[in-house]
Design a protein around this motif. Structure first.
Motif, PDB file in Angstrom:
ATOM      1  N   TYR A   7       0.839  -1.195   0.000  1.00  0.00           N
ATOM      2  CA  TYR A   7       0.000   0.000   0.000  1.00  0.00           C
ATOM      3  C   TYR A   7       0.874   1.245   0.000  1.00  0.00           C
ATOM      4  CZ  TYR A   7      -3.899  -2.948   1.631  1.00  0.00           C
ATOM      5  OH  TYR A   7      -4.864  -3.908   1.755  1.00  0.00           O
ATOM      6  N   THR A   8       0.380   2.299  -0.613  1.00  0.00           N
ATOM      7  CA  THR A   8       0.993   3.608  -0.387  1.00  0.00           C
ATOM      8  C   THR A   8       0.531   4.085   0.985  1.00  0.00           C
ATOM      9  OG1 THR A   8      -0.851   4.871  -1.323  1.00  0.00           O
ATOM     10  CG2 THR A   8       0.866   4.101  -2.860  1.00  0.00           C
ATOM     11  N   ILE A   9       1.235   5.031   1.557  1.00  0.00           N
ATOM     12  CA  ILE A   9       0.855   5.561   2.859  1.00  0.00           C
ATOM     13  C   ILE A   9      -0.550   6.150   2.810  1.00  0.00           C
ATOM     14  CG2 ILE A   9       2.024   7.745   2.366  1.00  0.00           C
ATOM     15  CD1 ILE A   9       1.491   6.165   5.849  1.00  0.00           C
ATOM     16  N   LYS A  21       3.222   8.583   9.336  1.00  0.00           N
ATOM     17  CA  LYS A  21       3.902   7.304   9.573  1.00  0.00           C
ATOM     18  C   LYS A  21       3.845   6.863  11.026  1.00  0.00           C
ATOM     19  CE  LYS A  21       8.229   4.831   8.633  1.00  0.00           C
ATOM     20  NZ  LYS A  21       8.183   4.050   9.874  1.00  0.00           N
ATOM     21  N   THR A  22       4.067   7.770  11.950  1.00  0.00           N
ATOM     22  CA  THR A  22       4.093   7.395  13.366  1.00  0.00           C
ATOM     23  C   THR A  22       2.756   6.805  13.796  1.00  0.00           C
ATOM     24  OG1 THR A  22       5.729   9.111  13.860  1.00  0.00           O
ATOM     25  CG2 THR A  22       4.453   8.226  15.711  1.00  0.00           C
ATOM     26  N   GLY A  39      10.830   3.883   1.798  1.00  0.00           N
ATOM     27  CA  GLY A  39      10.588   5.201   1.240  1.00  0.00           C
ATOM     28  C   GLY A  39      10.294   6.203   2.336  1.00  0.00           C
ATOM     29  N   CYS A  40       9.907   7.394   1.966  1.00  0.00           N
ATOM     30  CA  CYS A  40       9.602   8.424   2.949  1.00  0.00           C
ATOM     31  C   CYS A  40       8.548   9.378   2.388  1.00  0.00           C
ATOM     32  CB  CYS A  40      10.858   9.190   3.352  1.00  0.00           C
ATOM     33  SG  CYS A  40      11.678  10.028   1.987  1.00  0.00           S
ATOM     34  N   ARG A  41       7.881  10.037   3.313  1.00  0.00           N
ATOM     35  CA  ARG A  41       6.857  11.035   2.994  1.00  0.00           C
ATOM     36  C   ARG A  41       5.850  10.512   1.985  1.00  0.00           C
ATOM     37  NH1 ARG A  41      10.220  16.796   3.250  1.00  0.00           N
ATOM     38  NH2 ARG A  41      11.005  16.451   5.375  1.00  0.00           N
ATOM     39  N   ASN A  42       5.611  11.234   0.913  1.00  0.00           N
ATOM     40  CA  ASN A  42       4.594  10.843  -0.066  1.00  0.00           C
ATOM     41  C   ASN A  42       4.963   9.575  -0.834  1.00  0.00           C
ATOM     42  OD1 ASN A  42       3.006  13.022   0.635  1.00  0.00           O
ATOM     43  ND2 ASN A  42       3.853  14.346  -0.959  1.00  0.00           N
TER      44      ASN A  42
END
Length: 216
Positions: A7-9, A21-22, A39-42
């Motif tokens: 899944y994407t965030i 994320k947290t 990955g990170c953020r978006n």
């Protein structure tokens, strides 16, 4: 519905109702869901690898049951509701007694709450009435199915007594003695065939939960 896949965030947050994320990590850990992320953020993605209690996860995130629900009681109720033809026609008083005898005690208020949630989701519906009498047998409350005609006749005794000048309490006593109990009615529960896919999933997750519990 949460599944074992990537899944994407944004996708995952929409399913489990988190922001960032947290919060997402915390909720996944709370439900003991196994995952990895990269990955990170978006560009952050999650790979869900195992959902050990799919019944609880499905009930919370897809059906809207509160996280504080006693999911053992809910599981037992749904097991009998969807799988036992001798249970789902019963009024709530008789459901309470049936579950108590089966070793799955829960209050009428709890049963009513479960039914209300399932009704609001259109998974079940109340259709025709079930008529029954409530009476005491050596101090133990019991229930017995009667016909609509018997139910109506019992209330006919009550109203005839009232017309003859009896007080409400006295007329009620006459009715009780003639009918050998208190006449009551409740709508019968039926599954909504239009939601059969959801009901099948629910039954599947209930079975998985029983199997998981027996293996602990």
């Amino acid at each position: 519905m949460l599944e074992t896949k990537t899944y994407t965030i944004r996708e995952l947050s929409a399913i489990i109702r988190t922001n960032g994320k947290t919060a997402t990590d915390r909720k996944l850990n709370t439900y003991k869901i196994s995952y990895t992320s990269e990955g990170c953020r978006n560009n952050l993605t999650y790979i869900i690898t195992n959902i050990p209690d799919r019944f609880r996860v499905f009930c919370v995130f897809d059906l809207g049951f509160p996280p504080q629900t006693d999911f053992i009681k809910l599981r037992d109720f749904i097991f009998y509701l969807l799988g036992d033809d001798d249970f789902n026609w019963r009024p709530m008083e008789m459901m309470e007694e049936y579950l108590r005898i089966a070793g799955c005690g829960m209050s009428r208020q709890t049963i009513s709450g479960y039914i209300g949630r399932l009704e609001s989701l259109n998974l079940i519906a109340c259709t025709e009435y079930v008529y029954y009498r409530v009476y005491k047998d050596f101090g133990v409350q019991k229930h017995e199915i009667v016909t609509k005609e018997e139910y109506s006749a019992a209330w006919g005794v009550y109203w005839n007594s009232r017309e003859r000048g009896y007080s409400s309490r006295a007329a009620y006593s006459v009715m009780y003695n003639v009918f050998n109990g208190v006449p009551r009615k409740q709508r019968k529960l039926e599954e909504n065939a239009l939601e059969q896919d959801t009901l099948n999933l629910l039954s599947k997750f209930v079975a998985e939960n029983f199997i998981s519990e027996s293996g602990r």
